[in-house]
Motif scaffolding. Structure first.
Motif, PDB file in Angstrom:
ATOM      1  N   GLY A  34       7.947  -0.216  -8.162  1.00  0.00           N
ATOM      2  CA  GLY A  34       8.431   0.240  -6.852  1.00  0.00           C
ATOM      3  C   GLY A  34       8.461  -0.899  -5.866  1.00  0.00           C
ATOM      4  O   GLY A  34       7.424  -1.513  -5.581  1.00  0.00           O
ATOM      5  N   PHE A  37       8.411  -0.053   0.802  1.00  0.00           N
ATOM      6  CA  PHE A  37       7.378  -0.352   1.807  1.00  0.00           C
ATOM      7  C   PHE A  37       6.034  -0.688   1.149  1.00  0.00           C
ATOM      8  O   PHE A  37       5.431  -1.736   1.403  1.00  0.00           O
ATOM      9  CB  PHE A  37       7.265   0.862   2.738  1.00  0.00           C
ATOM     10  N   ALA A  57       9.036  -4.083 -10.997  1.00  0.00           N
ATOM     11  CA  ALA A  57      10.153  -3.268 -11.473  1.00  0.00           C
ATOM     12  C   ALA A  57      10.438  -2.189 -10.444  1.00  0.00           C
ATOM     13  O   ALA A  57       9.528  -1.484 -10.008  1.00  0.00           O
ATOM     14  CB  ALA A  57       9.801  -2.625 -12.812  1.00  0.00           C
ATOM     15  N   SER A  58      11.696  -2.078 -10.043  1.00  0.00           N
ATOM     16  CA  SER A  58      12.059  -1.022  -9.101  1.00  0.00           C
ATOM     17  C   SER A  58      13.167  -0.182  -9.725  1.00  0.00           C
ATOM     18  O   SER A  58      13.331  -0.187 -10.951  1.00  0.00           O
ATOM     19  CB  SER A  58      12.438  -1.630  -7.756  1.00  0.00           C
ATOM     20  N   PRO A  79      10.963  -1.098 -15.681  1.00  0.00           N
ATOM     21  CA  PRO A  79       9.656  -0.433 -15.825  1.00  0.00           C
ATOM     22  C   PRO A  79       9.138  -0.469 -17.267  1.00  0.00           C
ATOM     23  O   PRO A  79       7.945  -0.709 -17.484  1.00  0.00           O
ATOM     24  CB  PRO A  79       9.948   1.003 -15.360  1.00  0.00           C
ATOM     25  N   THR A  95       5.854   4.024  -6.433  1.00  0.00           N
ATOM     26  CA  THR A  95       7.152   4.681  -6.522  1.00  0.00           C
ATOM     27  C   THR A  95       7.074   6.065  -5.872  1.00  0.00           C
ATOM     28  O   THR A  95       5.981   6.520  -5.507  1.00  0.00           O
ATOM     29  CB  THR A  95       7.512   4.822  -8.011  1.00  0.00           C
ATOM     30  N   GLU A 117      -0.557   5.043  -6.115  1.00  0.00           N
ATOM     31  CA  GLU A 117      -0.430   5.576  -4.761  1.00  0.00           C
ATOM     32  C   GLU A 117      -0.705   7.079  -4.739  1.00  0.00           C
ATOM     33  O   GLU A 117      -0.574   7.780  -5.737  1.00  0.00           O
ATOM     34  CB  GLU A 117       0.970   5.268  -4.197  1.00  0.00           C
ATOM     35  N   PRO A 119       0.219  10.888  -3.292  1.00  0.00           N
ATOM     36  CA  PRO A 119      -0.646  11.735  -4.104  1.00  0.00           C
ATOM     37  C   PRO A 119      -0.512  11.354  -5.569  1.00  0.00           C
ATOM     38  O   PRO A 119       0.590  11.024  -6.006  1.00  0.00           O
ATOM     39  CB  PRO A 119      -0.083  13.141  -3.837  1.00  0.00           C
ATOM     40  N   PRO A 144      -5.123   4.319  -3.144  1.00  0.00           N
ATOM     41  CA  PRO A 144      -5.273   3.679  -1.832  1.00  0.00           C
ATOM     42  C   PRO A 144      -5.528   4.631  -0.658  1.00  0.00           C
ATOM     43  O   PRO A 144      -4.672   4.799   0.219  1.00  0.00           O
ATOM     44  CB  PRO A 144      -3.943   2.934  -1.642  1.00  0.00           C
ATOM     45  N   VAL A 146      -6.749   4.184   2.144  1.00  0.00           N
ATOM     46  CA  VAL A 146      -6.992   2.884   2.781  1.00  0.00           C
ATOM     47  C   VAL A 146      -7.891   2.973   4.009  1.00  0.00           C
ATOM     48  O   VAL A 146      -8.564   1.997   4.366  1.00  0.00           O
ATOM     49  CB  VAL A 146      -5.625   2.221   3.111  1.00  0.00           C
ATOM     50  N   TRP A 187      13.105  10.621   0.465  1.00  0.00           N
ATOM     51  CA  TRP A 187      12.821  11.304  -0.800  1.00  0.00           C
ATOM     52  C   TRP A 187      11.639  12.263  -0.669  1.00  0.00           C
ATOM     53  O   TRP A 187      11.503  13.226  -1.423  1.00  0.00           O
ATOM     54  CB  TRP A 187      12.595  10.293  -1.931  1.00  0.00           C
ATOM     55  N   ARG A 188      10.747  12.038   0.309  1.00  0.00           N
ATOM     56  CA  ARG A 188       9.586  12.916   0.487  1.00  0.00           C
ATOM     57  C   ARG A 188      10.004  14.333   0.906  1.00  0.00           C
ATOM     58  O   ARG A 188       9.254  15.294   0.681  1.00  0.00           O
ATOM     59  CB  ARG A 188       8.653  12.352   1.561  1.00  0.00           C
ATOM     60  N   ASP A 202       1.382  14.012   1.905  1.00  0.00           N
ATOM     61  CA  ASP A 202       1.673  12.626   2.275  1.00  0.00           C
ATOM     62  C   ASP A 202       0.589  12.035   3.178  1.00  0.00           C
ATOM     63  O   ASP A 202       0.060  10.963   2.899  1.00  0.00           O
ATOM     64  CB  ASP A 202       3.043  12.592   2.979  1.00  0.00           C
ATOM     65  N   PHE A 332      -6.016  -2.685   3.642  1.00  0.00           N
ATOM     66  CA  PHE A 332      -5.395  -2.592   2.318  1.00  0.00           C
ATOM     67  C   PHE A 332      -5.829  -3.752   1.424  1.00  0.00           C
ATOM     68  O   PHE A 332      -6.098  -3.575   0.233  1.00  0.00           O
ATOM     69  CB  PHE A 332      -3.867  -2.545   2.446  1.00  0.00           C
TER      70      PHE A 332
HETATM   71  N1  LIG Z   1      -1.698   4.489   0.889  1.00  0.00           N
HETATM   72  C1  LIG Z   1      -0.888   4.372   1.910  1.00  0.00           C
HETATM   73  O1  LIG Z   1      -1.324   3.955   2.996  1.00  0.00           O
HETATM   74  C2  LIG Z   1       0.555   4.730   1.761  1.00  0.00           C
HETATM   75  C3  LIG Z   1       1.454   4.516   2.811  1.00  0.00           C
HETATM   76  C4  LIG Z   1       2.799   4.805   2.590  1.00  0.00           C
HETATM   77  C5  LIG Z   1       3.223   5.332   1.379  1.00  0.00           C
HETATM   78  N2  LIG Z   1       2.315   5.546   0.375  1.00  0.00           N
HETATM   79  C6  LIG Z   1       2.746   6.068  -0.936  1.00  0.00           C
HETATM   80  O2  LIG Z   1       3.399   5.002  -1.628  1.00  0.00           O
HETATM   81  C7  LIG Z   1       4.431   5.509  -2.467  1.00  0.00           C
HETATM   82  C8  LIG Z   1       5.721   4.761  -2.167  1.00  0.00           C
HETATM   83  O3  LIG Z   1       6.070   4.995  -0.819  1.00  0.00           O
HETATM   84  P1  LIG Z   1       7.029   3.978  -0.030  1.00  0.00           P
HETATM   85  O4  LIG Z   1       6.853   4.342   1.425  1.00  0.00           O
HETATM   86  O5  LIG Z   1       6.794   2.603  -0.460  1.00  0.00           O
HETATM   87  O6  LIG Z   1       8.450   4.488  -0.524  1.00  0.00           O
HETATM   88  P2  LIG Z   1       9.794   3.635  -0.523  1.00  0.00           P
HETATM   89  O7  LIG Z   1      10.895   4.623  -0.581  1.00  0.00           O
HETATM   90  O8  LIG Z   1       9.791   2.635   0.604  1.00  0.00           O
HETATM   91  O9  LIG Z   1       9.720   2.813  -1.879  1.00  0.00           O
HETATM   92  C9  LIG Z   1       9.813   3.414  -3.156  1.00  0.00           C
HETATM   93  C10 LIG Z   1      10.367   2.365  -4.116  1.00  0.00           C
HETATM   94  O10 LIG Z   1      10.353   2.879  -5.441  1.00  0.00           O
HETATM   95  C11 LIG Z   1      11.601   2.588  -6.068  1.00  0.00           C
HETATM   96  N3  LIG Z   1      11.816   3.578  -7.109  1.00  0.00           N
HETATM   97  C12 LIG Z   1      12.315   4.831  -7.002  1.00  0.00           C
HETATM   98  N4  LIG Z   1      12.300   5.463  -8.193  1.00  0.00           N
HETATM   99  C13 LIG Z   1      11.785   4.572  -9.087  1.00  0.00           C
HETATM  100  C14 LIG Z   1      11.510   4.623 -10.478  1.00  0.00           C
HETATM  101  N5  LIG Z   1      11.715   5.734 -11.199  1.00  0.00           N
HETATM  102  N6  LIG Z   1      10.990   3.524 -11.080  1.00  0.00           N
HETATM  103  C15 LIG Z   1      10.745   2.398 -10.377  1.00  0.00           C
HETATM  104  N7  LIG Z   1      10.992   2.299  -9.047  1.00  0.00           N
HETATM  105  C16 LIG Z   1      11.482   3.375  -8.408  1.00  0.00           C
HETATM  106  C17 LIG Z   1      12.602   2.632  -4.939  1.00  0.00           C
HETATM  107  O11 LIG Z   1      13.778   1.909  -5.256  1.00  0.00           O
HETATM  108  C18 LIG Z   1      11.819   1.978  -3.814  1.00  0.00           C
HETATM  109  O12 LIG Z   1      11.903   0.574  -3.889  1.00  0.00           O
HETATM  110  C19 LIG Z   1       4.479   7.009  -2.192  1.00  0.00           C
HETATM  111  O13 LIG Z   1       3.845   7.701  -3.222  1.00  0.00           O
HETATM  112  C20 LIG Z   1       3.733   7.201  -0.892  1.00  0.00           C
HETATM  113  O14 LIG Z   1       3.076   8.446  -0.799  1.00  0.00           O
HETATM  114  C21 LIG Z   1       1.001   5.258   0.559  1.00  0.00           C
END
Ligand SMILES: NC(=O)c1ccc[n+]([C@@H]2O[C@H](COP(=O)([O-])OP(=O)(O)OC[C@H]3O[C@@H](n4cnc5c(N)ncnc54)[C@H](O)[C@@H]3O)[C@@H](O)[C@H]2O)c1
Length: 380
Positions: A34, A37, A57-58, A79, A95, A117, A119, A144, A146, A187-188, A202, A332
């Motif tokens: 992924g 962010f 891998a994304s 992946p 992801t 990550e 959930p 995390p 965090v 996507w959420r 979330d 983090f």
């Molecule tokens: N712990 C924290 O503080 C925190 C904060 C934000 C988000 N998160 C979690 O992190 C995860 C990602 O959130 P985000 O905000 O980075 O989302 P995002 O949409 O910014 O990034 C998701 C990435 O995954 C890629 N992706 C999608 N399907 C995929 C697949 N099957 N295989 C590989 N890559 C794939 C997308 O292209 C994208 O780059 C979520 O589960 C979210 O709940 C946690």
């Protein structure tokens, strides 16, 4: 505790424990799934832990190449390639939620430690399977949550532990506004990619984890209602919630409320948690993490982060002196550093694991059941 897959080569002269190689100095080789962010956040934290982003891998070759270059990964992979690469010791799953369970299970099956990550699963049953797979593997898993890694949440935890009384009240909220407008989408929002709970799964999950981590108590029952500001987004019907309010009862008999929203104008990432015991109250706000409010009947104070005034764990996480502000990325970085220390066989109190991810899934499941059936739901 597990051993790393990489063989350890002892130098010929190393006969005593003193001369044995110090594994704490060795970088780990990490793979990130992924490139959004959180891929960036994990990538910075891996490097801060003096380790290597060996592969990324994304979703497509194009997005993978862009993210790998931005994050500084050695290689852009698919992946499948990443999960099969024997040189990758720890996989970070960053992801969309619906992919977590499969990726984490495959990484564990391949003998890799997993940082997944939240959930960890989109349903309670999925989270249970993941926790079981983690237990069976003997590998290190980490989630995390965090907010456990701010020095002042550790300080609140230590002070609460020293106070023999039970928690009387909890006032918790986590408010954001990034899904306020009908045109806002992600996507959420879609239950098939994000899971049946959006706002609570979330961000409410962070609130629950921090509450139970700092108090050492458990939510034993709750009554929740959910709300939805927009019935449709981007032309699609919305099945996930924008808002949640829950009344909770704690294991020590205390009571509290949790309010969660992703449509609260002006609130960006406003996690606030206030915990009261008979002798003192503690209030932490994630957007102002250098301050802990300590409330007393007489003599309330704003405790500014200052290593000299903190217990050992808060001091350990205070990587810069007082007045040099620490924030989200620092917390983090501390989370990943602790996860990697545990992978290397060291002890780190308070590392959130798949058991904690399962716990968050259990409370989220109870929130949805309570809202759906309009009843109090006990939580085992
Ligand atoms: N712990 C924290 O503080 C925190 C904060 C934000 C988000 N998160 C979690 O992190 C995860 C990602 O959130 P985000 O905000 O980075 O989302 P995002 O949409 O910014 O990034 C998701 C990435 O995954 C890629 N992706 C999608 N399907 C995929 C697949 N099957 N295989 C590989 N890559 C794939 C997308 O292209 C994208 O780059 C979520 O589960 C979210 O709940 C946690």
């Amino acid at each position: 505790m597990t051993t790393m897959s990489r063989p350890v080569t002892l130098p010929a002269a190393a006969h005593s424990a003193e001369e044995a190689p110090d594994r704490r100095a060795e970088p780990l080789r990490a793979g990130i799934l992924g490139g959004g962010f959180m891929g960036d956040v994990h990538g910075r934290a891996i490097r801060a832990a003096r380790s290597v982003v060996a592969g990324l891998a994304s979703s497509t070759p194009e997005s993978t190449a862009v993210a790998a270059s931005r994050i500084g990964a050695e290689r852009a992979l698919t992946p499948d390639e990443l999960l099969a690469d024997p040189s990758i010791e720890v996989v970070h799953v960053c992801t969309p939620n619906a992919t977590h369970a499969e990726y984490a299970a495959r990484a564990l099956a391949a003998g890799k430690h997993v940082v997944c990550e939240k959930p960890i699963g989109t349903t309670l049953a999925e989270a249970e399977r993941m926790a079981e797979a983690a237990r069976a593997s003997g590998l290190v898993t980490a989630v995390p949550f965090v907010n456990r890694f701010h020095p002042l949440t550790r300080e609140a935890r230590d002070r609460l532990a020293e106070d023999p009384g039970a928690v009387t009240t909890v006032l918790g909220s986590y408010l954001q506004d990034w899904l306020l407008e009908q045109g806002d989408d992600d996507w959420r929002v879609d239950a098939t990619t994000g899971g049946p709970s959006r706002a609570f799964g979330d961000i409410g999950s962070h609130l629950v984890d921090l509450l139970e981590f700092t108090t050492g108590e458990r939510i034993v029952s709750l009554r929740a209602v959910t709300g939805r500001l927009h019935a449709t987004r981007a032309g699609r019907a919305v099945a996930t919630e924008d808002t949640v309010a829950a009344v909770i009862t704690l294991s020590g008999g205390g009571i509290g409320t949790l309010t969660v929203s992703q449509v609260a104008p002006g609130r960006k990432n406003a996690l606030a948690l206030e915990i009261a015991k008979p002798t003192a109250s503690y209030r932490f706000e994630q957007e102002d993490p250098e301050v802990l409010w300590v409330g007393r009947r007489r003599g309330s104070e704003l405790l500014l982060r200052d290593p000299d005034q903190l217990h050992a764990d808060g001091r350990r996480l205070s990587i810069v002196p007082a007045g040099h502000a620490l924030g989200y990325q620092n917390a983090f970085d501390a989370f990943v550093a602790d996860a990697y220390a545990v992978i290397r066989g060291e002890q780190r109190p308070g590392l959130p694991t798949f058991e904690d991810g399962l716990r968050a899934a259990r409370v989220t499941d109870a929130v949805l059941a309570s809202a759906r059936e309009a009843r109090d739901v006990p939580i085992p």
